[in-house]
Design an enzyme around this catalytic site. Structure first.
Site, PDB file in Angstrom:
ATOM      1  N   ASP A  91     -89.282 -40.494 -40.765  1.00 36.50           N
ATOM      2  CA  ASP A  91     -88.185 -40.120 -39.592  1.00 36.50           C
ATOM      3  C   ASP A  91     -87.177 -39.564 -40.567  1.00 36.50           C
ATOM      4  OD1 ASP A  91     -90.041 -41.497 -38.326  1.00 36.50           O
ATOM      5  OD2 ASP A  91     -88.889 -42.926 -37.492  1.00 36.50           O
ATOM      6  N   LYS A 153     -87.627 -37.682 -31.694  1.00 37.81           N
ATOM      7  CA  LYS A 153     -87.110 -39.125 -31.453  1.00 37.81           C
ATOM      8  C   LYS A 153     -85.427 -38.985 -31.100  1.00 37.81           C
ATOM      9  CE  LYS A 153     -85.928 -43.285 -34.801  1.00 37.81           C
ATOM     10  NZ  LYS A 153     -86.016 -43.747 -36.441  1.00 37.81           N
ATOM     11  N   LYS A 182     -90.335 -40.249 -29.572  1.00 41.36           N
ATOM     12  CA  LYS A 182     -90.319 -41.728 -30.751  1.00 41.36           C
ATOM     13  C   LYS A 182     -88.918 -42.135 -29.631  1.00 41.36           C
ATOM     14  CE  LYS A 182     -89.061 -44.608 -34.181  1.00 41.36           C
ATOM     15  NZ  LYS A 182     -89.189 -44.580 -35.110  1.00 41.36           N
TER      16      LYS A 182
END
Length: 219
Positions: A91, A153, A182
């Protein structure tokens, strides 16, 4: 929605700077027991966590975390190191200064470089929604869609705010079909988790969903 189904979408997370080896092992044990999507941990724990998990669940880590203003070369190096140590997912945090400067080509190039460094591992791109205008969020949905990344995200959980329902709706509407969403940060109840999923989020980043489920008598 069944709690087991919710947990299958959760990146069970510990990213606080004071995290200990014991806390990481507990996180992994819980992740295995409750069949979460992954555990998300600091890069320094990845090698040991990979050995401890022994293939029983995916290991996720963070790149350029939490501020995102590392150089591109640094992020690529971090990514390659994480993958070498066994990370299955990374990430990364984008450079918000580049976003505020309007240099979206640079943002795109950096994401592509990290994607290449990940060597086929799953890449999620953290855009830190709480620090962005709506126009910037929409533009970043386009950038991430063009980058080859797997997820966009919402948040690191370390900025001024976390995921919101409105942000998830906006992102789902504006990313390409190949990019999943996400939601991370600020999930305060199982009802929150369920709503984020119902709005189209495919993953939830949370340090508390298992604890909340136990408190609500669901586990």
């Amino acid at each position: 929605m069944d709690i087991k189904e919710i947990l299958r979408h959760v990146d069970h997370t510990v990213l606080k700077p004071t995290a200990t080896k014991e806390e990481i092992r507990t996180l992994i044990d819980e992740g295995i027991a409750y069949q979460v999507a992954s555990v998300c941990i600091p890069p320094s724990f990845v090698k040991e966590a990979t050995a401890y998990a022994a293939g029983r669940l995916p290991i996720c880590t963070v790149i350029g975390f939490p501020n995102g203003y590392n150089t591109c070369a640094s992020k690529v190096s971090e990514t390659k190191d994480a993958v070498l140590n066994g990370a299955d997912e990374v990430d990364m945090v984008i450079n918000l200064g580049d976003v505020k400067s309007g240099d979206f080509e640079k943002v795109l190039a950096e994401i592509k470089a990290v994607k290449a460094g990940a060597g086929g591992k799953l890449l999620k791109v953290i855009i830190e929604c709480s620090e962005l205008t709506e126009a910037e969020k929409i533009k970043l949905c386009e950038v991430v869609s063009a980058s080859g990344a797997d997820f966009i995200k919402t948040s690191t959980g370390f900025a001024s705010g976390g995921a919101t329902f409105a942000d998830v709706e906006l992102m789902v509407k504006n990313v390409s079909q190949d990019v999943r969403v996400k939601a991370a940060g600020g999930i305060k109840s199982i009802a929150d988790a369920e709503r984020f999923l119902s709005l189209g989020a495919e993953r939830l980043g949370s340090s508390s969903v298992i604890k909340l489920a136990k408190e609500e008598g669901l586990l």
